[in-house]
Design a protein around this motif. Structure first.
Motif, mmCIF file in Angstrom:
data_model
loop_
_atom_site.group_PDB
_atom_site.id
_atom_site.type_symbol
_atom_site.label_atom_id
_atom_site.label_comp_id
_atom_site.label_asym_id
_atom_site.label_seq_id
_atom_site.Cartn_x
_atom_site.Cartn_y
_atom_site.Cartn_z
ATOM 1 N N ALA A 11 57.425 -3.821 53.085
ATOM 2 C CA ALA A 11 57.842 -2.703 52.342
ATOM 3 C C ALA A 11 56.630 -2.293 51.714
ATOM 4 C CB ALA A 11 58.876 -3.042 51.370
ATOM 5 N N GLY A 12 56.970 -1.122 50.744
ATOM 6 C CA GLY A 12 55.927 -0.326 49.860
ATOM 7 C C GLY A 12 55.704 -1.123 48.753
ATOM 8 N N SER A 13 54.514 -0.728 47.990
ATOM 9 C CA SER A 13 54.223 -1.309 46.581
ATOM 10 C C SER A 13 54.561 -0.205 45.701
ATOM 11 C CB SER A 13 52.725 -1.604 46.651
ATOM 12 O OG SER A 13 52.482 -2.049 45.340
ATOM 13 N N ASP A 14 55.212 -0.837 44.586
ATOM 14 C CA ASP A 14 55.702 0.097 43.207
ATOM 15 C C ASP A 14 54.845 -0.417 42.243
ATOM 16 O OD1 ASP A 14 56.735 1.113 41.190
ATOM 17 O OD2 ASP A 14 58.751 0.277 41.506
ATOM 18 N N SER A 15 53.874 0.524 41.723
ATOM 19 C CA SER A 15 52.833 0.357 40.883
ATOM 20 C C SER A 15 53.632 -0.190 39.523
ATOM 21 C CB SER A 15 51.978 1.267 40.598
ATOM 22 O OG SER A 15 52.498 2.578 40.493
ATOM 23 N N GLY A 16 54.844 0.571 39.303
ATOM 24 C CA GLY A 16 55.782 0.277 38.043
ATOM 25 C C GLY A 16 56.483 -1.089 38.311
ATOM 26 N N GLY A 17 56.733 -1.679 39.144
ATOM 27 C CA GLY A 17 57.176 -2.927 39.281
ATOM 28 C C GLY A 17 58.831 -3.248 39.638
ATOM 29 N N GLY A 18 59.442 -1.794 39.644
ATOM 30 C CA GLY A 18 60.684 -1.951 39.706
ATOM 31 C C GLY A 18 61.237 -1.999 40.878
ATOM 32 N N ALA A 19 60.484 -1.514 41.912
ATOM 33 C CA ALA A 19 61.221 -1.484 43.384
ATOM 34 C C ALA A 19 60.229 -2.159 44.249
ATOM 35 C CB ALA A 19 61.518 0.211 43.775
ATOM 36 N N GLY A 20 60.294 -1.871 45.716
ATOM 37 C CA GLY A 20 59.494 -2.111 46.582
ATOM 38 C C GLY A 20 59.105 -3.771 46.634
ATOM 39 N N ILE A 21 57.918 -4.008 47.081
ATOM 40 C CA ILE A 21 57.849 -5.382 47.385
ATOM 41 C C ILE A 21 57.554 -6.246 46.095
ATOM 42 C CG2 ILE A 21 56.327 -5.076 49.199
ATOM 43 C CD1 ILE A 21 53.866 -5.527 47.812
#
Length: 267
Positions: A11-21
């Motif tokens: 998956a993709g990275s979510d810099s906000g930390g709420g979704a993705g990896i």
């Protein structure tokens, strides 16, 4: 620790930390599963929206998957943001080569703020290349409409869409009903023969960022531990409802859910 369950997120990275990896790995951890990742893209985002998408080369995605699978082994895996045809084909080929079982596909297409996370031409690749290897696909209703090319306005149309998606090759489909305008949300699990219905009250909150990622990660974790599809659905559904209801309320937009909810539920 010899029986430690292991799950891989692609998956993709979510810099906000709420979704993705980030959401996936947090969820795996809370479900007592060892989490591994293959990154498909870097995004610059927060609760207000996605402000940049930077996909990785398909070769890099495939190599990450290969190294993890061949050394550590994978009891279950999920896909999230795949973005383009080349990445989808590379992921499908790794699944085929290594005969990966318990594959959960969350067909991530559009972020809550409207940013496109899957190119239009890549929808066909998901159907043709990925769904035949999929144990469970977990679309929300807009994603199911994209996959099937038909409108979904009620539970009856949810069921018809589910049948169409299973006919594309997926063994099971979870139709998430949260986009229907009702106080009572109906989610469906279809196994190709019968429907199982899960009903719960809507939680009125704007803090729903990453719910699809978090839910599908919970499903994947349960499958990695040996749960049946129905058991995984029941536990993941309880978890995401609690995670939304107890969201921490951070950020100025659509904030993340509560990834610690599994502790309260003793999952």
């Amino acid at each position: 620790m010899g029986n430690l369950a292991k799950a891989l997120t692609v998956a993709g990275s979510d810099s906000g930390g709420g979704a993705g990896i980030q959401a996936d790995l947090k969820t795996f951890h809370q479900f007592h599963v060892y989490g591994m990742s293959a990154l498909t893209a870097v995004t610059a985002q927060n609760t207000l929206g996605v402000h940049g998408v930077y996909p990785l080369p398909a070769e890099a995605v495939a190599n990450q998957m290969q190294q993890v699978i061949e050394d550590l082994g994978v009891d279950a895996m999920k896909t999230g943001m795949l973005f383009n045809v080349e990445i989808i084909e590379a992921v499908a080929e790794q699944i085929r080569q290594h005969q990966v079982k318990n594959v959960v596909v969350d067909p991530v297409m559009i972020a809550k703020g409207g940013a496109k996370l899957l190119l239009d031409e890549a929808v066909k690749a998901i159907v043709e290349k990925l769904l035949p290897y999929t144990l469970i696909v977990t679309p929300n209703l807009p994603e199911a409409e994209h996959l099937t090319g038909r409108p979904i306005r009620n539970v009856a149309e949810m069921k018809e869409a589910a049948k169409a998606i299973v006919a594309m090759g997926a063994k099971h489909v979870v139709m998430k009903g949260g986009h229907l305008p009702a106080d009572e949300i109906v989610d469906l699990l279809y196994d190709g023969e019968q429907f199982f219905t899960f009903v719960h009250q809507r939680v009125n909150t704007q803090h729903t960022h990453g719910t699809g990622c978090t839910f599908s990660a919970a499903l994947t974790a349960e499958l990695a531990k040996g749960s049946t599809v129905y058991e995984a659905m029941e536990r993941a559904n309880r978890f995401i409802i609690e995670a939304i209801a107890t969201a921490p309320g951070i950020g100025r937009g659509h904030g993340p859910t509560n990834h610690w909810a599994a502790i309260k539920l003793s999952i």
